[in-house]
Design a protein around this motif. Sequence first.
Motif, PDB file in Angstrom:
ATOM      1  N   ASP A 294       0.871  -1.113   0.054  1.00  0.00           N
ATOM      2  CA  ASP A 294      -0.055   0.057  -0.082  1.00  0.00           C
ATOM      3  C   ASP A 294       0.720   1.391   0.156  1.00  0.00           C
ATOM      4  N   ASP A 295       1.746   1.285   1.050  1.00  0.00           N
ATOM      5  CA  ASP A 295       2.744   2.346   1.083  1.00  0.00           C
ATOM      6  C   ASP A 295       3.570   2.799  -0.186  1.00  0.00           C
ATOM      7  N   ARG A 296       3.859   1.548  -0.993  1.00  0.00           N
ATOM      8  CA  ARG A 296       4.727   1.765  -2.208  1.00  0.00           C
ATOM      9  C   ARG A 296       3.999   1.772  -3.410  1.00  0.00           C
ATOM     10  N   LYS A 297       2.681   1.589  -3.288  1.00  0.00           N
ATOM     11  CA  LYS A 297       1.659   1.359  -4.627  1.00  0.00           C
ATOM     12  C   LYS A 297       2.167   0.300  -5.505  1.00  0.00           C
ATOM     13  N   ILE A 298       2.624  -0.921  -5.146  1.00  0.00           N
ATOM     14  CA  ILE A 298       2.830  -1.745  -5.835  1.00  0.00           C
ATOM     15  C   ILE A 298       2.082  -3.214  -5.424  1.00  0.00           C
ATOM     16  N   ASN A 299       2.023  -4.112  -6.387  1.00  0.00           N
ATOM     17  CA  ASN A 299       1.281  -5.315  -6.237  1.00  0.00           C
ATOM     18  C   ASN A 299       1.939  -6.355  -6.080  1.00  0.00           C
ATOM     19  N   ALA A 300       3.372  -6.598  -5.939  1.00  0.00           N
ATOM     20  CA  ALA A 300       3.946  -7.690  -5.604  1.00  0.00           C
ATOM     21  C   ALA A 300       5.244  -7.558  -4.832  1.00  0.00           C
ATOM     22  N   LEU A 301       5.693  -8.464  -4.322  1.00  0.00           N
ATOM     23  CA  LEU A 301       6.977  -8.491  -3.542  1.00  0.00           C
ATOM     24  C   LEU A 301       7.822  -9.836  -3.475  1.00  0.00           C
ATOM     25  N   ILE A 302       9.124  -9.763  -3.614  1.00  0.00           N
ATOM     26  CA  ILE A 302       9.904 -10.669  -3.489  1.00  0.00           C
ATOM     27  C   ILE A 302      10.292 -11.118  -2.200  1.00  0.00           C
ATOM     28  N   CYS A 303      10.274 -12.345  -1.895  1.00  0.00           N
ATOM     29  CA  CYS A 303      10.678 -12.973  -0.380  1.00  0.00           C
ATOM     30  C   CYS A 303      12.202 -13.245  -0.453  1.00  0.00           C
ATOM     31  N   VAL A 304      12.895 -12.740   0.351  1.00  0.00           N
ATOM     32  CA  VAL A 304      14.353 -13.345   0.212  1.00  0.00           C
ATOM     33  C   VAL A 304      14.932 -13.783   1.756  1.00  0.00           C
ATOM     34  N   ASP A 305      16.095 -14.800   1.309  1.00  0.00           N
ATOM     35  CA  ASP A 305      16.546 -15.278   2.737  1.00  0.00           C
ATOM     36  C   ASP A 305      17.662 -14.285   3.262  1.00  0.00           C
ATOM     37  N   ALA A 306      18.549 -14.528   4.272  1.00  0.00           N
ATOM     38  CA  ALA A 306      19.500 -13.608   4.683  1.00  0.00           C
ATOM     39  C   ALA A 306      20.522 -13.574   3.703  1.00  0.00           C
TER      40      ALA A 306
END
Length: 325
Positions: A294-306
Motif C-alpha cells: 500500500d505504501d509503495r503503491k506496488i502489487n507484488a514483492l519478492i521474499c528473500v533469505d539472509a
Amino acid sequence: MTNNDEQFIAIGRRTISMELEAVQKLLDRVDSDFARACQVMLACSGRIIVVGMGKSGHIARKIAATLASTGTPSFFVHPGEASHGDMGMITAEDAVLALSNSGETSEVVTLLPLLKRMGTPLVSMTGNPESSLARAANAHVNTGVDKEACPLDLAPTSSTTTALVMGDALAIALLEARGFTAEDFAFSHPGGSLGKRLLLKVKDVMHSGRRIPEVTQGTKISEALLEMTHKGLGMTSIVDKERKVVGIFTDGDLRRALDKGVNLRKTDIDDVMTSHCKTISPDILAAEALKIMDDRKINALICVDADDQPVGAINMHDLLKAGVV
C-alpha cells in the motif's frame, strides 16, 4: 402518543444525551476503588466469574466475553442457576465480579455467604455503594445514575450503559497490566479476518520453490515475459550469478518499456527492470506485506533469505485470497 419523524428524532437525541451524561460522570468514579477492583482481578489465579440477573445479566455476559478475549480468563454464571448446582463452577482460586444496579438482587445476594465461606474474592458493580452487595465486596465500583433514559425511569437504560462502559474500562486496564499484545489477541480470534491479519505470515501464503518467477541477468525481455506468463504473478525476479536478487520486472515495467518502443526480443531485462527493489522476509506478517504494498503503491514483492536469494513471491491477489485485505 408519538407518530411523526421530528418527535422520534427528538426522543432519540434526548436518550443519547442522557446516556452520554451518565457515562461522563463515570470519569470521577475511576478512582482508588476502581484501582482496588483491578488489583483484586489481576491477583486472581483462576478465572473471573461474572454474575448478574436480568438486564444486568446481559451486560455481565458481554463483560465476561470482553475479559476473556483480552487476556483475562472469564465466563458468565447465571446466579439463579448457581443456587441450583452451578456454584460448583466457582472455586476459591477464582474471583467474582457481580453486577446489580440496586445491589440487592436476591439471586446475587444469596451467593454472598457461599462466596465468603469459599474465600472467593468479590468485586461488585452497583449503583448503590451502601447496598448489601457493595458492603460485602472486597472492592466496589459505583456505576449509579441519577435517572434512567426511560421516561418512566424504570427500564434499565442509562444504568446498563454505565455498567457496560465500566466493564470495558476494567477489561482494558487489565489488558494493559498484563502486557497483552496484538498477537495474543489474535490467538483468541483465530477464525476471523482479524486473526488472519494478526497471525498469518508471508511464508504461509507465498509462492515458493519452482513457483517463484525468476530469470538471470542478461535474459531478454521476451524470455522474461514467458517466465511471467508461466508463473502467473505479474512479475519476475532478476538474479545474478550467485542467485542474489538484483531487481524485479513487473507488468508496470513492461508498459513503460512498450511506451518507449523498446525491442522486447533484443533488449536485456537489466535495461528495464526496477533495480534495488524492495524485498521482504518470509517471516514477517502478511499484514506487514500488505502495508508495504500500500505504501509503495506496488502489487507484488519478492521474499528473500539472509543471503538475498529468492525463497518466495507474493502479490496482492494472494493476500486477498488469504483474507488479509
